[in-house]
Design an enzyme around this catalytic site. Sequence first.
Site, mmCIF file in Angstrom:
data_model
loop_
_atom_site.group_PDB
_atom_site.id
_atom_site.type_symbol
_atom_site.label_atom_id
_atom_site.label_comp_id
_atom_site.label_asym_id
_atom_site.label_seq_id
_atom_site.Cartn_x
_atom_site.Cartn_y
_atom_site.Cartn_z
ATOM 1 N N THR A 77 -7.947 -2.136 8.879
ATOM 2 C CA THR A 77 -7.643 -3.167 9.875
ATOM 3 C C THR A 77 -8.518 -3.035 11.114
ATOM 4 O O THR A 77 -8.969 -1.928 11.453
ATOM 5 C CB THR A 77 -6.155 -3.047 10.286
ATOM 6 O OG1 THR A 77 -5.929 -3.793 11.471
ATOM 7 C CG2 THR A 77 -5.757 -1.600 10.577
ATOM 8 N N ASP A 78 -8.690 -4.147 11.821
ATOM 9 C CA ASP A 78 -9.448 -4.104 13.084
ATOM 10 C C ASP A 78 -8.703 -3.300 14.160
ATOM 11 O O ASP A 78 -9.305 -2.871 15.146
ATOM 12 C CB ASP A 78 -9.757 -5.519 13.594
ATOM 13 C CG ASP A 78 -8.525 -6.386 13.840
ATOM 14 O OD1 ASP A 78 -7.387 -5.937 13.575
ATOM 15 O OD2 ASP A 78 -8.703 -7.537 14.307
ATOM 16 N N GLU A 79 -7.394 -3.072 13.945
ATOM 17 C CA GLU A 79 -6.608 -2.392 14.987
ATOM 18 C C GLU A 79 -7.042 -0.940 15.195
ATOM 19 O O GLU A 79 -6.707 -0.330 16.202
ATOM 20 C CB GLU A 79 -5.111 -2.474 14.663
ATOM 21 C CG GLU A 79 -4.667 -3.919 14.551
ATOM 22 C CD GLU A 79 -3.170 -4.128 14.556
ATOM 23 O OE1 GLU A 79 -2.448 -3.294 15.115
ATOM 24 O OE2 GLU A 79 -2.731 -5.146 13.987
ATOM 25 N N TYR A 119 0.879 2.778 14.140
ATOM 26 C CA TYR A 119 0.347 2.100 12.939
ATOM 27 C C TYR A 119 -1.173 2.221 12.901
ATOM 28 O O TYR A 119 -1.761 2.658 11.902
ATOM 29 C CB TYR A 119 0.761 0.620 12.928
ATOM 30 C CG TYR A 119 -0.079 -0.239 11.998
ATOM 31 C CD1 TYR A 119 -0.049 -0.049 10.619
ATOM 32 C CD2 TYR A 119 -0.924 -1.231 12.501
ATOM 33 C CE1 TYR A 119 -0.829 -0.826 9.760
ATOM 34 C CE2 TYR A 119 -1.703 -2.016 11.655
ATOM 35 C CZ TYR A 119 -1.654 -1.808 10.288
ATOM 36 O OH TYR A 119 -2.427 -2.563 9.446
ATOM 37 N N LYS A 146 -3.736 4.204 10.265
ATOM 38 C CA LYS A 146 -4.812 3.551 9.505
ATOM 39 C C LYS A 146 -6.161 4.193 9.841
ATOM 40 O O LYS A 146 -6.999 4.389 8.952
ATOM 41 C CB LYS A 146 -4.846 2.046 9.804
ATOM 42 C CG LYS A 146 -3.652 1.257 9.309
ATOM 43 C CD LYS A 146 -3.494 1.261 7.789
ATOM 44 C CE LYS A 146 -4.533 0.421 7.090
ATOM 45 N NZ LYS A 146 -4.218 0.288 5.626
HETATM 46 P P1 NAD Z 1 2.830 -5.644 3.510
HETATM 47 O O1 NAD Z 1 3.670 -4.808 4.419
HETATM 48 O O2 NAD Z 1 3.166 -7.077 3.327
HETATM 49 O O3 NAD Z 1 2.793 -4.989 2.056
HETATM 50 C C1 NAD Z 1 2.657 -3.619 1.846
HETATM 51 C C2 NAD Z 1 2.960 -3.339 0.369
HETATM 52 O O4 NAD Z 1 2.747 -1.926 0.155
HETATM 53 C C3 NAD Z 1 4.395 -3.651 -0.037
HETATM 54 O O5 NAD Z 1 4.411 -4.312 -1.283
HETATM 55 C C4 NAD Z 1 5.046 -2.279 -0.142
HETATM 56 O O6 NAD Z 1 6.108 -2.227 -1.083
HETATM 57 C C5 NAD Z 1 3.863 -1.413 -0.572
HETATM 58 N N1 NAD Z 1 4.023 -0.008 -0.194
HETATM 59 C C6 NAD Z 1 4.421 0.492 1.006
HETATM 60 N N2 NAD Z 1 4.471 1.830 0.957
HETATM 61 C C7 NAD Z 1 4.085 2.196 -0.295
HETATM 62 C C8 NAD Z 1 3.931 3.443 -0.946
HETATM 63 N N3 NAD Z 1 4.207 4.597 -0.329
HETATM 64 N N4 NAD Z 1 3.501 3.436 -2.224
HETATM 65 C C9 NAD Z 1 3.233 2.282 -2.878
HETATM 66 N N5 NAD Z 1 3.388 1.079 -2.320
HETATM 67 C C10 NAD Z 1 3.806 1.031 -1.028
HETATM 68 O O7 NAD Z 1 1.350 -5.454 4.076
HETATM 69 P P2 NAD Z 1 0.129 -6.494 4.108
HETATM 70 O O8 NAD Z 1 0.235 -7.320 5.327
HETATM 71 O O9 NAD Z 1 0.013 -7.151 2.786
HETATM 72 O O10 NAD Z 1 -1.082 -5.486 4.329
HETATM 73 C C11 NAD Z 1 -1.784 -4.933 3.208
HETATM 74 C C12 NAD Z 1 -2.898 -4.032 3.725
HETATM 75 O O11 NAD Z 1 -3.801 -4.779 4.549
HETATM 76 C C13 NAD Z 1 -2.391 -2.877 4.600
HETATM 77 O O12 NAD Z 1 -3.123 -1.727 4.271
HETATM 78 C C14 NAD Z 1 -2.705 -3.322 6.025
HETATM 79 O O13 NAD Z 1 -2.934 -2.222 6.861
HETATM 80 C C15 NAD Z 1 -3.964 -4.149 5.810
HETATM 81 N N6 NAD Z 1 -4.205 -5.212 6.789
HETATM 82 C C16 NAD Z 1 -3.224 -6.135 7.054
HETATM 83 C C17 NAD Z 1 -3.490 -7.171 7.961
HETATM 84 C C18 NAD Z 1 -2.446 -8.239 8.244
HETATM 85 O O14 NAD Z 1 -2.693 -9.073 9.123
HETATM 86 N N7 NAD Z 1 -1.326 -8.271 7.556
HETATM 87 C C19 NAD Z 1 -4.738 -7.250 8.604
HETATM 88 C C20 NAD Z 1 -5.704 -6.283 8.303
HETATM 89 C C21 NAD Z 1 -5.434 -5.279 7.381
#
Ligand code: NAD
Length: 321
Positions: free
Chosen positions: A125-127, A149, A153
């Site tokens: 993530t950009d964060e 968080y 990351k």
């Molecule tokens: P989300 O919270 O919607 O989904 C996370 C998924 O991971 C869920 O299905 C959960 O059950 C699973 N999970 C959690 N802990 C786990 C574990 N220990 N073992 C196996 N599975 C596990 O998250 P998201 O928004 O879909 O984000 C996905 C990725 O993208 C993350 O790594 C996040 O840091 C990154 N990201 C998200 C955003 C955003 O805006 N949402 C932006 C940039 C990067």
Amino acid sequence: MRILVTGGAGFIGSHYVRTLLDGAYPDHGDTRVTVFDKLTYAGDRGKLPEPHPRLTFVQGDVCDADALLAALPGHDAVVHFAAESHVDRSLASAREFFTTNVLGTQTLLDCCRRTGVDRIVHVSTDEVYGTIDEGSWTEDHPLLPNSPYAASKAASDLAVRAYFRSHDLPVMITRCCNNYGPYQYTEKVIPLFVTNLLSGRDVPLYGDGLNVREWIHVDDHCRAVQLVLENGRPGEVYNIGGGTEITNRELTKQLLELCGEGWDRVRHVTDRKAHDRRYSLDDTKIRRELGYQPAIAFEQGLADIVKWYRDNRDWWDKTTR
Ligand code: NAD
């Protein structure tokens, strides 16, 4: 080809899996997918097109090496989305964030090394860069995370770097801006505001509302992840931008308009601790090297997503508390 997708029952991971299985990425008509997901509160198999002849679901924790070593053999690639992902939850209780995001990533990297996976994308993530008043971050900017968080990351990104340097593990990192799209859990700002407005509730706006975020449609993010999986250089980091930077206040105004509501529905609430003021990515590298550019204009994407939440109340009703 066989791809294992961790966190494939989450918001972004499930979009990636649905898109891949729909045949939207060229030359993947035969690709088989294994979703490896713990099914935390954020995971939901209802987002996946099950049953599907090319999809297998494994319920497992990325911290569990035995489960990973049982699932990984035979896979050519891994896309690692699994994480604890909500900043506010990390402020309330950070342990799960460091467990899953740091130890889980390290466990996955170790298991990929032991089973000989050819290509891995670590979705970050950009964060991790912190906050920036002017200009935009390139991939070389120091990691200066401000929330638990973001710190978890950033630590996972450093574990990835070390596994590439120490073990030649063929792994790439992507760092994307804020995503929006279908099936996003209703704790995140866009679905929270839309579902509150559609349910007759107010929307809570942090502080003065002037924090700036860069937005991308989840479909553009997933396409960029696929470009990195196919053509990215191991050991490299790729920023993924969406091109639209707006304040939370402006975002709120647009959502109110789309939902036919006025500013009287806004409730100003105490600012989030250490709330980053502005995020802004320089994504020249992925545009030049891999030909990425976002395809979905923010205004259209936002209007479409408000319509999606209007039309899919059955799904989000169970996630609103
Ligand atoms: P989300 O919270 O919607 O989904 C996370 C998924 O991971 C869920 O299905 C959960 O059950 C699973 N999970 C959690 N802990 C786990 C574990 N220990 N073992 C196996 N599975 C596990 O998250 P998201 O928004 O879909 O984000 C996905 C990725 O993208 C993350 O790594 C996040 O840091 C990154 N990201 C998200 C955003 C955003 O805006 N949402 C932006 C940039 C990067």
